[in-house]
Design an enzyme around this catalytic site. Structure first.
Site, PDB file in Angstrom:
ATOM      1  N   LYS A   1       5.420 -36.333 102.433  1.00  0.00           N
ATOM      2  CA  LYS A   1       6.745 -36.735 101.958  1.00  0.00           C
ATOM      3  C   LYS A   1       6.991 -36.327 100.512  1.00  0.00           C
ATOM      4  CE  LYS A   1       7.913 -40.013 105.496  1.00  0.00           C
ATOM      5  NZ  LYS A   1       8.282 -41.379 105.890  1.00  0.00           N
TER       6      LYS A   1
ATOM      7  N   ARG B   1       0.603 -42.365 110.619  1.00  0.00           N
ATOM      8  CA  ARG B   1       1.434 -41.352 111.275  1.00  0.00           C
ATOM      9  C   ARG B   1       1.376 -40.096 110.416  1.00  0.00           C
ATOM     10  NH1 ARG B   1       6.739 -39.435 111.223  1.00  0.00           N
ATOM     11  NH2 ARG B   1       7.617 -38.957 113.277  1.00  0.00           N
TER      12      ARG B   1
END
Length: 339
Positions: free
Chosen positions: A279, A314
């Site tokens: 991210k 994840r």
């Protein structure tokens, strides 16, 4: 005014007699940080906790989709979208997706999360028909190619229905079951485990100056309310995964505060999932602009979460994360400690 208790987790093999096991995993704690909105936090012994708070932190989590939650589990990301921030278009279509799924299984993945709608910042909503056309054939192909559980990453009940018919066994909703009110009912009627995530706003607008009174406690309160709603519909807490939603309506300061204090979310009595892989905040801190080159930073965040007892990670980068966790466990807990 609500009380919140964040366990101060250790993973050392040498445990004092008063150590409390965390959620059936390898971690434990003897002290907690007691947080309230109206005064500074304080450190308390675990023995001072109310019974309900202590039980929520210590009771072993039940298996999800047949997977025990007594050790870290890897959820591999399989985006079948043309515009996902990291891997858009790479695995679209049944053949490519099935091949990638088989490789993830060979690399040690525990479950695969299939998404047909990009939720990157600025992404627009995908029509239901288009989303189904992307995920249904891919899940069908995966179901014949791999034996691990398949999750459908969607906000829409119609998409979930098509995905479950194709072979998905878990519903992962990034809107926290706020986008489509029928989705929670659908999951309850079909006895499906769910992942409820916090997001401020929708993907198109969520990164436009997000603000909180206290991001940690605000996210906790949202998840607590959604867990209660899901329970009232008939989904037991044992089938609910909570995700504080790193990067979804949160700036870098928000993300880091949640990650530093992520053990707080064990107080919800549910399995905890973190999805921070590749991210933007990792790129900003590390100075790496290209998402695919953020593997070391992603692994570092994953290990920090494992140290706080997070049960599901994840990730995009399965083999690197699996290897890192194996070495973390060997150092911290003595697993594979052979001459």
């Amino acid at each position: 005014m609500s009380d919140y208790f964040r366990p101060l987790i250790l993973n050392d093999l040498q445990r004092p007699e008063d150590a409390v096991p965390l959620a059936g995993g390898s971690g434990w704690f003897t002290d907690v940080e007691h947080l309230r909105r109206d005064r500074p936090s304080e450190i308390l012994p675990a023995s001072a906790l109310p019974d309900n708070a202590l039980n929520a932190l210590s009771e072993p989590r039940q298996p999800i989709c047949g997977l025990s939650m007594d050790k870290p589990r890897i959820m591999g990301i399989l985006n079948v979208t043309p515009d996902s921030f990291s891997d858009g278009g790479k695995f679209s279509g049944p053949a490519l997706a099935a091949a990638h799924g088989r490789q993830m299984v060979a690399d040690g993945v525990d479950m695969i999360d299939v998404g047909g709608e990009s939720t990157r910042p600025g992404a627009q909503t995908v029509p239901v028909e288009s989303e189904i056309a992307r995920v249904e054939p891919v899940i069908t192909a995966l179901r014949h190619a791999v034996s691990v559980p398949i999750s459908i990453d969607t906000r829409k009940s119609t998409v979930a229905d098509a995905a479950v018919a194709a072979g998905a066994t878990l519903v992962n909703d990034v809107s926290g079951f706020t986008y489509d009110k029928m989705l929670a009912l659908y999951c309850a009627r079909n006895d499906l485990p769910v992942c409820v995530m916090h997001a401020r706003g929708d993907p198109e607008t969520m990164q436009k100056d997000p603000r909180y009174e206290d991001v940690l406690l605000d996210v906790y309160d949202f998840l607590a309310a959604q867990v209660l709603m899901l329970q009232e519909l008939g989904i037991p807490r044992s089938r609910i995964i909570v995700d504080p939603g790193i990067g979804f309506g949160k700036n870098q300061t928000h993300n880091l505060k949640i990650l530093r204090n992520v053990s707080l979310f064990h107080g919800l009595g549910c399995t905890v999932l973190i999805g921070a892989s590749r991210k933007g905040f990792i790129g900003r801190i590390s100075g790496v602009g290209e998402a695919a080159r953020r593997i070391p930073g992603s692994v570092a965040v994953a290990l920090a979460c494992v140290a706080q007892g997070v049960q599901i990670l994840r990730v995009h980068d399965v083999p690197e994360t699996v290897q890192a966790i194996a070495l973390w466990k060997a150092v911290e807990t003595g697993e594979n400690d052979v001459a």
